[in-house]
Scaffold this active site. Structure first.
Site, short mmCIF file in Angstrom:
data_model
loop_
_atom_site.label_atom_id
_atom_site.label_comp_id
_atom_site.label_asym_id
_atom_site.label_seq_id
_atom_site.Cartn_x
_atom_site.Cartn_y
_atom_site.Cartn_z
N ARG A 294 0.84 -1.21 0.00
CA ARG A 294 0.00 0.00 0.00
C ARG A 294 0.87 1.26 0.00
NH1 ARG A 294 -1.78 1.41 6.19
NH2 ARG A 294 -0.25 0.11 7.22
N GLU B 293 -18.59 3.95 -0.75
CA GLU B 293 -17.75 3.26 -1.74
C GLU B 293 -18.50 2.96 -3.03
OE1 GLU B 293 -18.24 2.26 1.41
OE2 GLU B 293 -16.35 2.72 2.39
N PHE C 53 -14.29 -3.22 1.04
CA PHE C 53 -15.31 -2.27 0.58
C PHE C 53 -15.22 -2.04 -0.94
CE2 PHE C 53 -13.77 -0.99 4.89
CZ PHE C 53 -14.69 -1.77 5.56
N HIS D 169 -5.32 -3.35 2.28
CA HIS D 169 -5.81 -4.09 3.44
C HIS D 169 -6.51 -5.38 3.04
CE1 HIS D 169 -4.75 -0.22 5.05
NE2 HIS D 169 -4.93 -0.65 6.29
N ASP E 72 -7.79 -5.54 13.17
CA ASP E 72 -9.16 -5.11 12.88
C ASP E 72 -10.13 -6.29 12.79
OD1 ASP E 72 -8.65 -2.45 13.02
OD2 ASP E 72 -8.77 -2.06 10.86
N ARG F 287 -1.46 -4.47 3.85
CA ARG F 287 -1.16 -3.54 4.94
C ARG F 287 0.22 -3.80 5.54
NH1 ARG F 287 -2.09 -3.96 10.76
NH2 ARG F 287 -2.06 -1.84 11.63
#
Lengths: 312, 276
Positions: free
Chosen positions: A8, A55, A80, A106, A114, A164
């Protein structure tokens, strides 16, 4: 070899680096700090458009932008971008084959703490079903930079899967990336490990473990999931007679699914799919999650030996 | 508006309505009700308002149109044919396997279609993207879209409404075709999306409410939209579903049903002024 860097982060850097060379804009859905489009936003605020936490709208807006000849990058978390907005990707972008680049960060279990709602292990499967969609899953920073430029130069929708967690380099300087090509990182004759994205460096470790046990494993890095490099797979199947696929994605419909589909029709050999075993993740560090899902070099090596034993 | 122009527009709208009936009758399926309700707005947009060239459908500086309520493609096709983008005769091929006139608009196959739509809620977002791109590049083309009142039950419509106001897309005009009916019945009974005017005002839009079948009102609203700076304009177009064909008017049943031979004959007779 460069130091470890999350793909990323390499994505954000690539956007800045390529900004003067190509005309594109960047959209995000309130995650610019996390997706690393924020570094582009800082340098080129007039070319950055935050869409807020919406999104679906972002993807259809990107489609509208693409109809006017401007290339949009649309970024969010994989959950998303590919999950929430699947139908927008399918109908607004895929069906009219618009020149939209979806850079989804991610992805996979290395999201870590998360937990299950954010660890997207289904995005490759979802994106693979969309006709004309290119799916890229770079393994390291160098490959990410090359994939982003290749995506810009490709006229049509591209989904780029990014991670990530910091990933070590697997490609040497001077590496020439091409959409649709797999790359042999290590040669071998007893089995082939086909890996993609973050798992590629772990696959290389697995090959070293096997080597120590006298098993010669070929390692193929597969940064393009669609279109799949079937030629390199068929050659590997013919020459090594067994395949292990490795990905931080569900074993349903991802790299493993794609490899099985391809080889079943051309050169059937035993295949073992190492990945997320059709279950949800949970909160833990990236490293703990990889161990929890048996996505370790030791586990891959063990599965490789089992696969060799299944050879007829 | 001069009587001559008014008469011309009425004639064009009549031709569009005939095209809707021809298309859906020969297809034996399709959506006549919501196609008939937008015929007058489309006639004005394509024959008065928009900068377009049927000989050059992809002209970069053209105004854009997105039929967000994509199921009313028969009306868009009839309009494009009347405007000269393709032969009127081809309207009879609607929904046939070898036709370029798909059940819902396909920008890749149909001259004059600026965006593929059909899945509700997606079109208005794409229109926002086109309008944003014009701002980004400093181009002065305008973007028009028609959103269904039932369609406005989709959450994405309101995501787009937020977006358009946030980016001050005053080059965007969204018609809300308020015919009051959706497949399962009255919009107020299925899932009430009203009041559109107050909601859109609260979202930061310039809102104008008109009679969708009155060309003077359509013209005045579009002129007001051009004059409005810093805000997108929503035109709440109060319409009659099935407008122009007596037995289809204000009937949810005609949302997605084709006329049979007798109904076709009656509809054509009415549209040809042969009495009801």
């Amino acid at each position: 070899m460069a130091e470890k860097m999350a793909t990323r982060e390499a994505y954000g850097n690539a956007l800045v680096e390529l900004a003067e060379k190509y005309d594109f804009v960047v959209l995000d859905a309130d995650l610019a700090a996390a997706t690393k489009t924020g570094v582009f936003k800082k340098k080129y605020p007039e070319r950055f458009f935050d869409c807020g936490i919406a999104e679906g709208n972002m993807i259809s807006v990107a489609a509208g932008i693409a109809t006017t000849g401007v290339i949009p990058f649309a970024s969010s978390f994989a959950m998303f971008a590919a999950g929430r907005a699947y139908e927008q990707v399918r109908n607004s972008v895929g069906y009219p084959h618009l020149n939209v680049k979806i850079a989804a960060t991610h992805a996979g279990v290395t999201v870590g703490e998360d937990g299950a709602t954010h660890q997207c292990n289904e995005d490759i499967a979802l994106m693979r079903t969309i006709p004309g969609m290119i799916i890229l899953n770079p393994a390291d920073a160098l490959e990410t930079r090359a994939a982003i430029e290749a995506a810009i130069l490709h006229d049509g929708p591209v989904y780029i899967r990014l991670g990530r967690a910091a990933a070590p380099a697997v490609n040497a300087e001077g590496y020439q990336f091409e959409i649709g090509k797999g790359y042999t990182l290590a040669d071998g004759k007893d089995i082939t490990i086909v890996a993609t994205g973050y798992m590629t460096h772990i696959a290389l470790e697995a090959a070293k473990l096997l080597e120590a046990e006298g098993v010669s494993a070929r390692v193929i890095n597969m940064p393009t999931i669609k279109p799949l490099d079937t030629a390199i797979l068929e050659k590997a199947a013919r020459e090594t007679g067994a395949i292990v696929t490795v990905e931080e994605h569900s074993i349903v419909g991802g790299l493993g699914g794609a490899v099985c589909e391809a080889l079943a029709e051309s050169c059937p050999v035993p295949v073992t799919r190492v990945g997320v075993p059709d279950c949800y993740g949970r909160s833990a560090s990236a490293g703990e999650m990889l161990t929890f899902m048996n996505l370790t070099a030791e586990s891959i090596a063990a599965r490789a030996k089992e696969t060799i034993a299944r050879r007829v | 508006m001069e009587q001559v122009k008014l008469d011309q527009l009425k004639e064009i709208a009549r031709q569009i309505r005939i095209g809707v009936i021809e298309g859906t009758y020969h297809a034996k399926s399709g959506h006549p009700g919501g196609s008939l309700s937008i015929a007058d707005v489309l006639a004005y947009l394509y024959f008065e308002e928009m900068n377009i060239d049927p000989q050059n459908p992809k002209m970069p500086e053209r105004d854009r149109f997105v039929l967000s309520k994509g199921h009313t493609a028969p009306a868009l096709y009839a309009t494009l044919a009347a405007r000269g983008f393709f032969p009127v005769e081809d309207l009879k091929t609607l929904r046939k396997i070898d036709s370029y006139l798909q059940g819902h608009p396909d920008m890749k196959g149909t001259p004059g279609v600026d965006m593929s739509t059909g899945s509700l809620g997606l079109g208005i977002s794409a229109a926002c993207g086109m309008a944003l791109s014009a701002k980004y590049r400093g181009e002065d083309y305008r973007v028009y879209t028609i959103v269904g009142d039932g369609e406005s039950e989709e959450g994405q419509v309101w995501e787009a409404a937020m977006f358009a106001a946030h980016y001050k897309l005053d080059n965007l005009v969204a018609f809300i075709d308020l015919n009051g009916l959706q497949i399962d019945g009255k919009i107020t009974e299925v899932m009430n999306p009203t009041p559109h005017d107050e909601k859109l005002k609260a979202f930061g839009w310039n809102v104008i409410t008109i009679n969708a079948h009155d060309f003077e009102e359509i013209a005045a609203a579009l002129a007001a939209a051009r004059a409005c700076k810093g805000k997108p304009t929503a035109i709440i177009a109060c319409s009659v579903k099935g407008k122009g064909v007596s037995f289809m008017e204000d009937k949810a049943d005609w949302h997605g049903k084709a006329p049979n031979a007798d109904e076709y004959a009656q509809a054509m007779a009415e549209l040809n002024g042969e009495g009801k």
